[in-house]
Design a protein around this motif. Structure first.
Motif, PDB file in Angstrom:
ATOM      1  N   GLU A 141     -21.658   5.704 -18.938  1.00  0.00           N
ATOM      2  CA  GLU A 141     -23.196   5.589 -19.091  1.00  0.00           C
ATOM      3  C   GLU A 141     -24.061   6.553 -18.335  1.00  0.00           C
ATOM      4  O   GLU A 141     -25.096   7.239 -19.019  1.00  0.00           O
ATOM      5  CB  GLU A 141     -23.833   4.204 -18.531  1.00  0.00           C
ATOM      6  N   HIS A 142     -23.495   7.028 -16.952  1.00  0.00           N
ATOM      7  CA  HIS A 142     -24.149   8.192 -16.263  1.00  0.00           C
ATOM      8  C   HIS A 142     -23.847   9.442 -17.048  1.00  0.00           C
ATOM      9  O   HIS A 142     -24.838  10.371 -16.989  1.00  0.00           O
ATOM     10  CB  HIS A 142     -23.765   8.285 -14.956  1.00  0.00           C
ATOM     11  N   MET A 143     -22.745   9.773 -17.488  1.00  0.00           N
ATOM     12  CA  MET A 143     -22.515  11.034 -18.141  1.00  0.00           C
ATOM     13  C   MET A 143     -23.468  11.159 -19.434  1.00  0.00           C
ATOM     14  O   MET A 143     -23.889  12.151 -19.607  1.00  0.00           O
ATOM     15  CB  MET A 143     -21.196  11.309 -18.550  1.00  0.00           C
ATOM     16  N   ALA A 144     -23.433  10.132 -20.208  1.00  0.00           N
ATOM     17  CA  ALA A 144     -24.149  10.048 -21.382  1.00  0.00           C
ATOM     18  C   ALA A 144     -25.802  10.336 -21.060  1.00  0.00           C
ATOM     19  O   ALA A 144     -26.366  11.258 -21.570  1.00  0.00           O
ATOM     20  CB  ALA A 144     -24.163   9.044 -22.162  1.00  0.00           C
ATOM     21  N   ARG A 145     -26.220   9.832 -20.052  1.00  0.00           N
ATOM     22  CA  ARG A 145     -27.668   9.839 -19.640  1.00  0.00           C
ATOM     23  C   ARG A 145     -28.032  11.495 -19.106  1.00  0.00           C
ATOM     24  O   ARG A 145     -29.001  11.717 -18.964  1.00  0.00           O
ATOM     25  CB  ARG A 145     -28.047   9.072 -18.358  1.00  0.00           C
ATOM     26  N   VAL A 199     -23.961  14.949 -21.314  1.00  0.00           N
ATOM     27  CA  VAL A 199     -22.530  14.983 -21.572  1.00  0.00           C
ATOM     28  C   VAL A 199     -22.061  14.504 -22.827  1.00  0.00           C
ATOM     29  O   VAL A 199     -22.693  13.329 -23.335  1.00  0.00           O
ATOM     30  CB  VAL A 199     -21.655  14.424 -20.421  1.00  0.00           C
ATOM     31  N   GLU A 200     -21.514  15.359 -23.795  1.00  0.00           N
ATOM     32  CA  GLU A 200     -21.171  14.865 -25.011  1.00  0.00           C
ATOM     33  C   GLU A 200     -19.755  14.183 -24.487  1.00  0.00           C
ATOM     34  O   GLU A 200     -18.626  14.545 -24.405  1.00  0.00           O
ATOM     35  CB  GLU A 200     -20.801  16.116 -26.021  1.00  0.00           C
ATOM     36  N   LEU A 201     -19.814  13.012 -24.753  1.00  0.00           N
ATOM     37  CA  LEU A 201     -18.580  12.127 -24.371  1.00  0.00           C
ATOM     38  C   LEU A 201     -17.787  11.440 -25.560  1.00  0.00           C
ATOM     39  O   LEU A 201     -18.703  10.798 -26.269  1.00  0.00           O
ATOM     40  CB  LEU A 201     -19.232  10.963 -23.144  1.00  0.00           C
ATOM     41  N   THR A 202     -16.707  11.549 -25.515  1.00  0.00           N
ATOM     42  CA  THR A 202     -15.825  10.691 -26.293  1.00  0.00           C
ATOM     43  C   THR A 202     -15.101   9.744 -25.625  1.00  0.00           C
ATOM     44  O   THR A 202     -14.176  10.119 -24.558  1.00  0.00           O
ATOM     45  CB  THR A 202     -14.851  11.660 -27.033  1.00  0.00           C
ATOM     46  N   LEU A 203     -15.137   8.398 -25.868  1.00  0.00           N
ATOM     47  CA  LEU A 203     -14.456   7.414 -24.956  1.00  0.00           C
ATOM     48  C   LEU A 203     -13.498   6.698 -25.684  1.00  0.00           C
ATOM     49  O   LEU A 203     -13.785   6.071 -26.910  1.00  0.00           O
ATOM     50  CB  LEU A 203     -15.565   6.402 -24.504  1.00  0.00           C
ATOM     51  N   SER A 204     -12.121   6.867 -25.469  1.00  0.00           N
ATOM     52  CA  SER A 204     -11.376   5.847 -25.824  1.00  0.00           C
ATOM     53  C   SER A 204     -10.723   4.660 -25.163  1.00  0.00           C
ATOM     54  O   SER A 204     -10.476   5.039 -23.793  1.00  0.00           O
ATOM     55  CB  SER A 204     -10.038   6.717 -26.115  1.00  0.00           C
ATOM     56  N   TRP A 207     -25.430   4.035 -25.116  1.00  0.00           N
ATOM     57  CA  TRP A 207     -23.955   3.730 -25.854  1.00  0.00           C
ATOM     58  C   TRP A 207     -24.312   4.675 -27.388  1.00  0.00           C
ATOM     59  O   TRP A 207     -23.325   5.007 -27.917  1.00  0.00           O
ATOM     60  CB  TRP A 207     -23.607   2.527 -25.877  1.00  0.00           C
ATOM     61  N   SER A 208     -25.637   4.762 -27.931  1.00  0.00           N
ATOM     62  CA  SER A 208     -25.457   5.526 -28.881  1.00  0.00           C
ATOM     63  C   SER A 208     -25.477   7.128 -29.028  1.00  0.00           C
ATOM     64  O   SER A 208     -24.965   7.563 -29.687  1.00  0.00           O
ATOM     65  CB  SER A 208     -26.904   5.328 -29.490  1.00  0.00           C
ATOM     66  N   ARG A 209     -25.286   7.521 -27.619  1.00  0.00           N
ATOM     67  CA  ARG A 209     -24.898   8.775 -27.404  1.00  0.00           C
ATOM     68  C   ARG A 209     -23.366   9.232 -27.134  1.00  0.00           C
ATOM     69  O   ARG A 209     -23.029  10.355 -26.894  1.00  0.00           O
ATOM     70  CB  ARG A 209     -25.631   9.368 -26.238  1.00  0.00           C
ATOM     71  N   ILE A 210     -22.872   8.227 -27.301  1.00  0.00           N
ATOM     72  CA  ILE A 210     -21.142   8.036 -26.702  1.00  0.00           C
ATOM     73  C   ILE A 210     -20.554   7.972 -28.083  1.00  0.00           C
ATOM     74  O   ILE A 210     -20.488   6.984 -28.907  1.00  0.00           O
ATOM     75  CB  ILE A 210     -20.878   7.163 -25.569  1.00  0.00           C
ATOM     76  N   ARG A 211     -19.415   8.846 -28.312  1.00  0.00           N
ATOM     77  CA  ARG A 211     -18.533   8.852 -29.464  1.00  0.00           C
ATOM     78  C   ARG A 211     -17.399   7.793 -28.972  1.00  0.00           C
ATOM     79  O   ARG A 211     -16.777   8.097 -27.992  1.00  0.00           O
ATOM     80  CB  ARG A 211     -18.049   9.961 -29.856  1.00  0.00           C
ATOM     81  N   VAL A 212     -17.246   6.522 -29.614  1.00  0.00           N
ATOM     82  CA  VAL A 212     -16.282   5.523 -29.076  1.00  0.00           C
ATOM     83  C   VAL A 212     -15.203   5.594 -30.111  1.00  0.00           C
ATOM     84  O   VAL A 212     -15.280   5.487 -31.265  1.00  0.00           O
ATOM     85  CB  VAL A 212     -16.920   4.324 -28.874  1.00  0.00           C
ATOM     86  N   GLU A 213     -14.021   5.596 -29.598  1.00  0.00           N
ATOM     87  CA  GLU A 213     -12.755   5.171 -30.249  1.00  0.00           C
ATOM     88  C   GLU A 213     -11.886   3.949 -29.787  1.00  0.00           C
ATOM     89  O   GLU A 213     -11.871   4.096 -28.514  1.00  0.00           O
ATOM     90  CB  GLU A 213     -11.701   6.425 -30.070  1.00  0.00           C
ATOM     91  N   PHE A 214     -11.840   2.874 -30.405  1.00  0.00           N
ATOM     92  CA  PHE A 214     -11.460   1.845 -30.163  1.00  0.00           C
ATOM     93  C   PHE A 214      -9.867   1.741 -30.428  1.00  0.00           C
ATOM     94  O   PHE A 214      -9.648   2.024 -31.558  1.00  0.00           O
ATOM     95  CB  PHE A 214     -12.127   0.598 -30.562  1.00  0.00           C
TER      96      PHE A 214
END
Length: 73
Positions: free
Chosen positions: A31-35, A38-43, A66-73
């Protein structure tokens, strides 16, 4: 003009879907990085099917962040 920092983050889970200190830390860090722009990809993953269903949709988390974070589950 500089490009934004890109980071790929791999974690065993995100709080509240997986409960633990590192999972909470991963959530706060993401959350801090997205704010911060940072272009964050989270797996990440979850330990059971009920948590997995909630985690795929990131239920209950701040949509704006969380809309700014690319999430891979």
């Amino acid at each position: 003009m500089s490009r934004p920092l890109r980071i790929a983050m791999l974690t065993t889970g995100i709080f509240p879907y997986v409960v633990g200190g590192m999972q909470r830390h991963a959530q706060l860090l993401a959350e801090h990085m997205a704010r911060s722009g940072v272009e964050l990809t989270l797996s990440h993953t979850a330990r059971d099917s009920a948590a997995a269903a909630r985690a795929r949709g990131l239920a209950g988390l701040d949509r704006d962040v969380w809309s700014r974070i690319r999430v891979e589950f």
